[in-house]
Design an enzyme around this catalytic site. Structure first.
Site, PDB file in Angstrom:
ATOM      1  N   LYS A  22       0.818  -1.233  -0.052  1.00 42.41           N
ATOM      2  CA  LYS A  22      -0.009   0.051   0.018  1.00 42.41           C
ATOM      3  C   LYS A  22       0.705   1.089  -0.031  1.00 42.41           C
ATOM      4  CE  LYS A  22      -1.667   1.660   4.193  1.00 42.41           C
ATOM      5  NZ  LYS A  22      -1.669   3.021   4.162  1.00 42.41           N
ATOM      6  N   ASN A  23       1.878   1.185   0.925  1.00 34.00           N
ATOM      7  CA  ASN A  23       2.671   2.450   1.029  1.00 34.00           C
ATOM      8  C   ASN A  23       3.548   2.764  -0.206  1.00 34.00           C
ATOM      9  OD1 ASN A  23       1.113   2.895   3.272  1.00 34.00           O
ATOM     10  ND2 ASN A  23       3.081   2.435   4.977  1.00 34.00           N
ATOM     11  N   CYS A 116      -5.242   7.485   9.376  1.00 38.45           N
ATOM     12  CA  CYS A 116      -5.408   6.942  10.744  1.00 38.45           C
ATOM     13  C   CYS A 116      -5.069   7.858  11.710  1.00 38.45           C
ATOM     14  CB  CYS A 116      -4.356   5.934  10.760  1.00 38.45           C
ATOM     15  SG  CYS A 116      -5.036   4.197  10.122  1.00 38.45           S
ATOM     16  N   ARG A 121      -0.734  14.472  13.240  1.00 36.41           N
ATOM     17  CA  ARG A 121       0.221  14.220  12.031  1.00 36.41           C
ATOM     18  C   ARG A 121       0.322  15.475  11.172  1.00 36.41           C
ATOM     19  NH1 ARG A 121      -1.686   8.169   9.958  1.00 36.41           N
ATOM     20  NH2 ARG A 121       0.423   8.284   9.089  1.00 36.41           N
ATOM     21  N   ASP A 305       4.339   0.310  12.132  1.00 33.07           N
ATOM     22  CA  ASP A 305       2.938  -0.222  11.659  1.00 33.07           C
ATOM     23  C   ASP A 305       2.766  -1.708  12.083  1.00 33.07           C
ATOM     24  OD1 ASP A 305       2.416   2.043  10.446  1.00 33.07           O
ATOM     25  OD2 ASP A 305       2.851   1.373   8.568  1.00 33.07           O
ATOM     26  N   ARG A 397      -8.447  -0.828   4.351  1.00 31.39           N
ATOM     27  CA  ARG A 397      -7.326   0.183   3.815  1.00 31.39           C
ATOM     28  C   ARG A 397      -6.138  -0.204   3.375  1.00 31.39           C
ATOM     29  NH1 ARG A 397      -6.334   4.298   7.337  1.00 31.39           N
ATOM     30  NH2 ARG A 397      -4.838   4.768   5.559  1.00 31.39           N
TER      31      ARG A 397
HETATM   32  C1  UD1 Z   1       4.112   6.667   6.552  1.00 29.40           C
HETATM   33  C2  UD1 Z   1       3.338   5.559   6.328  1.00 29.40           C
HETATM   34  C3  UD1 Z   1       2.656   4.884   7.675  1.00 29.40           C
HETATM   35  C4  UD1 Z   1       4.178   4.737   8.542  1.00 29.40           C
HETATM   36  C5  UD1 Z   1       4.843   5.996   8.836  1.00 29.40           C
HETATM   37  C6  UD1 Z   1       6.048   5.757   9.758  1.00 29.40           C
HETATM   38  C7  UD1 Z   1       2.493   5.925   4.145  1.00 29.40           C
HETATM   39  C8  UD1 Z   1       1.325   6.217   3.474  1.00 29.40           C
HETATM   40  N1  UD1 Z   1       2.375   5.773   5.753  1.00 29.40           N
HETATM   41  O1  UD1 Z   1       3.484   7.679   7.085  1.00 29.40           O
HETATM   42  O2  UD1 Z   1       2.066   3.810   7.342  1.00 29.40           O
HETATM   43  O3  UD1 Z   1       3.331   4.276   9.745  1.00 29.40           O
HETATM   44  O4  UD1 Z   1       5.198   6.318   7.328  1.00 29.40           O
HETATM   45  O5  UD1 Z   1       6.791   4.715   9.219  1.00 29.40           O
HETATM   46  O6  UD1 Z   1       3.640   5.676   3.684  1.00 29.40           O
HETATM   47  N2  UD1 Z   1       6.063  14.512  10.760  1.00 29.40           N
HETATM   48  C9  UD1 Z   1       5.968  15.809  11.386  1.00 29.40           C
HETATM   49  N3  UD1 Z   1       5.924  16.640  10.367  1.00 29.40           N
HETATM   50  C10 UD1 Z   1       5.747  16.308   9.022  1.00 29.40           C
HETATM   51  C11 UD1 Z   1       5.584  14.827   8.824  1.00 29.40           C
HETATM   52  C12 UD1 Z   1       5.880  13.924   9.581  1.00 29.40           C
HETATM   53  O7  UD1 Z   1       6.568  16.061  12.515  1.00 29.40           O
HETATM   54  O8  UD1 Z   1       5.392  17.053   8.220  1.00 29.40           O
HETATM   55  C13 UD1 Z   1       6.433  13.569  12.064  1.00 29.40           C
HETATM   56  C14 UD1 Z   1       5.382  12.263  12.370  1.00 29.40           C
HETATM   57  O9  UD1 Z   1       4.249  13.084  12.984  1.00 29.40           O
HETATM   58  C15 UD1 Z   1       5.931  11.329  12.856  1.00 29.40           C
HETATM   59  C16 UD1 Z   1       7.165  10.901  12.102  1.00 29.40           C
HETATM   60  O10 UD1 Z   1       7.470  12.512  11.650  1.00 29.40           O
HETATM   61  O11 UD1 Z   1       6.185  11.394  14.102  1.00 29.40           O
HETATM   62  C17 UD1 Z   1       7.178  10.040  10.865  1.00 29.40           C
HETATM   63  O12 UD1 Z   1       6.067  10.354  10.221  1.00 29.40           O
HETATM   64  P1  UD1 Z   1       5.935   9.855   8.610  1.00 29.40           P
HETATM   65  O13 UD1 Z   1       7.300   9.167   8.246  1.00 29.40           O
HETATM   66  O14 UD1 Z   1       5.889  11.481   7.877  1.00 29.40           O
HETATM   67  O15 UD1 Z   1       4.627   9.006   8.343  1.00 29.40           O
HETATM   68  P2  UD1 Z   1       3.741   9.168   7.335  1.00 29.40           P
HETATM   69  O16 UD1 Z   1       4.544   9.571   5.881  1.00 29.40           O
HETATM   70  O17 UD1 Z   1       2.553  10.052   7.435  1.00 29.40           O
END
Ligand code: UD1
Length: 416
Positions: A22-23, A116, A121, A305, A397
């Site tokens: 998915k990711n 989720c 986030r 995850d 999902r």
């Molecule tokens: C992706 C995955 C999700 C997984 C996560 C961490 C997808 C669609 N989803 O989510 O399944 O759980 O990686 O491996 O690929 N953060 C900030 N600011 C930002 C962006 C992120 O502070 O602008 C923080 C988040 O709150 C979190 C950390 O960075 O604490 C990592 O998040 P991130 O790697 O961005 O997760 P996603 O890309 O949302």
């Protein structure tokens, strides 16, 4: 409302092919916009998030067809650069369309993504990356308006590795003049898959899988074919399911090196896991035992995850297992539901302490997020009696036809 009814307490026995990630598929579908032509993406899982991506692409004016596990996208007809709020809210990954639309059209109009509920986030790192490449961004009335007269390659230095922000940076960098360096990039296998796709478009990208990614050049190739990597979290979830329920299963089409950390934990817990190329043979006969603390972190550390599914397996392990969740603040929403099944778990901030119990019992439980839902299903497989699991839209999902997959593995699971 549909319910997944599981009669627990049956050991698993069977074989399953792991579907595409998915990711990986979601950012690659967004990247098809940057390619400005036809792409055929193979090994696309039948997941509701993929359907949302198809809706977004069609809204943007792209032509999209799905045949079996392949999705054909022609982005040359794209004639819009906005995503309606309703589609943005349906999944977190809608945010990676921001970099892709911007790269293609020089402007993009979106709103905050859904996904989720795992605690806050934010998307500040996404916006930082796009601004660093020369985008003007205005946030107004819930809308995010991006515009760039010219995108210019630059050095993007992330304070923490973010999967989505790294993907957005890679996508926007495809329209930049000069070289972009992404420093402290996320190193997840899905980032490597996106790099592989973008390289096929003629963009020169290297470094994915390390902390520094370099992007140069623009897409020029037409007619791209790409096969999505297997879903490592789905594979990890079925390993955890076998750990909880016992028995013996074969998982096919797996990339074992992507799930090293989970395999090590599940072996330590008492599972036998044999690798035969892309096939994993997973078995458990005796009892499970508690393991050393499981601390989540960015890849290659233990994936956040996989924390809920592995926690579900640990509920019956002899002794005490500690989980430390370092990525998301609110990733224990499955715990109150697990308690209804007789689990003994205490939470304090980012730490969860699981004291193994002798048995779990079936219960009516509700999943409130995707991997938390998987944890409830896994606990239900190990529990004595019947469990009714609601909130399946979360599970759909990320897990293709979950009831069919569980039945193939010998579980008594029905959607009613
Ligand atoms: C992706 C995955 C999700 C997984 C996560 C961490 C997808 C669609 N989803 O989510 O399944 O759980 O990686 O491996 O690929 N953060 C900030 N600011 C930002 C962006 C992120 O502070 O602008 C923080 C988040 O709150 C979190 C950390 O960075 O604490 C990592 O998040 P991130 O790697 O961005 O997760 P996603 O890309 O949302």
């Amino acid at each position: 409302m549909s319910i997944l009814r599981i009669e627990g307490g049956r050991a698993l026995d069977g074989a399953l092919t792991i579907h595409g990630a998915k990711n990986s598929v979601l950012p690659i579908m967004a990247a098809a916009i940057v390619a400005n032509g036809e792409s055929v993406i193979h090994n696309c899982p039948a997941l509701s998030d993929v359907e949302v991506s198809i809706k977004i692409l069609k809204h943007l004016g792209c032509r999209v067809k799905r045949e079996g596990t392949s999705v054909w996208i022609d982005s040359s007809t794209m004639d819009r650069c906005d995503i309606p709020d309703g589609l943005m809210r349906e999944m977190r990954s809608s945010v990676v369309f921001m970099g892709a639309i911007l790269a293609r059209a020089g402007e993009a109009e979106l709103s905050m993504p859904g996904g989720c509920e795992l605690g806050p986030r934010p998307i500040d790192l996404h916006l930082y990356a796009l601004r660093t490449l020369g985008t003007h961004i205005k946030e107004h009335g819930g809308k995010i308006l991006c515009a760039a007269e010219k995108l210019q390659g630059n050095k993007i230095h992330f304070p923490i590795p973010s999967v989505g922000a790294t993907e957005n940076a890679m996508l926007a960098a495809c329209a930049c003049e000069g070289t972009t360096l992404i420093i402290n990039a996320a190193r997840e296998p899905e980032i490597c898959d996106l790099q592989d796709y973008l390289n096929k478009t003629g963009v020169d990208i290297c470094g994915a899988g390390t902390a520094i990614i370099r992007v140069e050049g623009r897409p020029k190739e037409k007619g791209i074919e790409h096969r999505i990597i297997p879903d490592r979290i789905v594979a990890a979830s079925y390993i955890a399911a076998l750990g909880a329920a016992g028995g013996k299963i074969a998982l096919r089409g797996v990339e074992p090196c992507h799930i090293d950390t989970v395999v090590n934990v599940m072996r330590e817990m008492g599972c036998t896991i044999d690798l035969h190329g892309k096939e994993l043979l997973v078995a458990r006969q005796g009892d499970l035992s508690a393991v050393r603390p499981v601390c989540t972190g960015p890849y290659p550390d233990f994936p956040t995850d996989a924390q809920p599914p592995v926690m579900a397996a640990s509920l019956l392990a002899k002794g005490t297992t500690v989980f430390v969740e370092n990525i998301f603040e609110n990733r224990y929403r499955h715990v109150p539901e697990l308690l209804r099944m007789g689990a003994d778990v205490r939470i304090k901030d980012r730490v969860a302490v699981v004291c193994g119990v002798q048995r779990l019992h079936g219960a009516a439980v509700e999943s409130t997020d995707l991997r938390g839902g998987a944890a409830l299903i896994i606990a239900a497989l190990a529990a004595e009696g019947t469990s009714d699991i609601t909130g399946l839209s979360h599970v759909d999902r990320g897990y293709e036809h979950i009831e069919t997959a569980l039945s193939k593995l010998g579980a008594d699971a029905r959607r009613i």
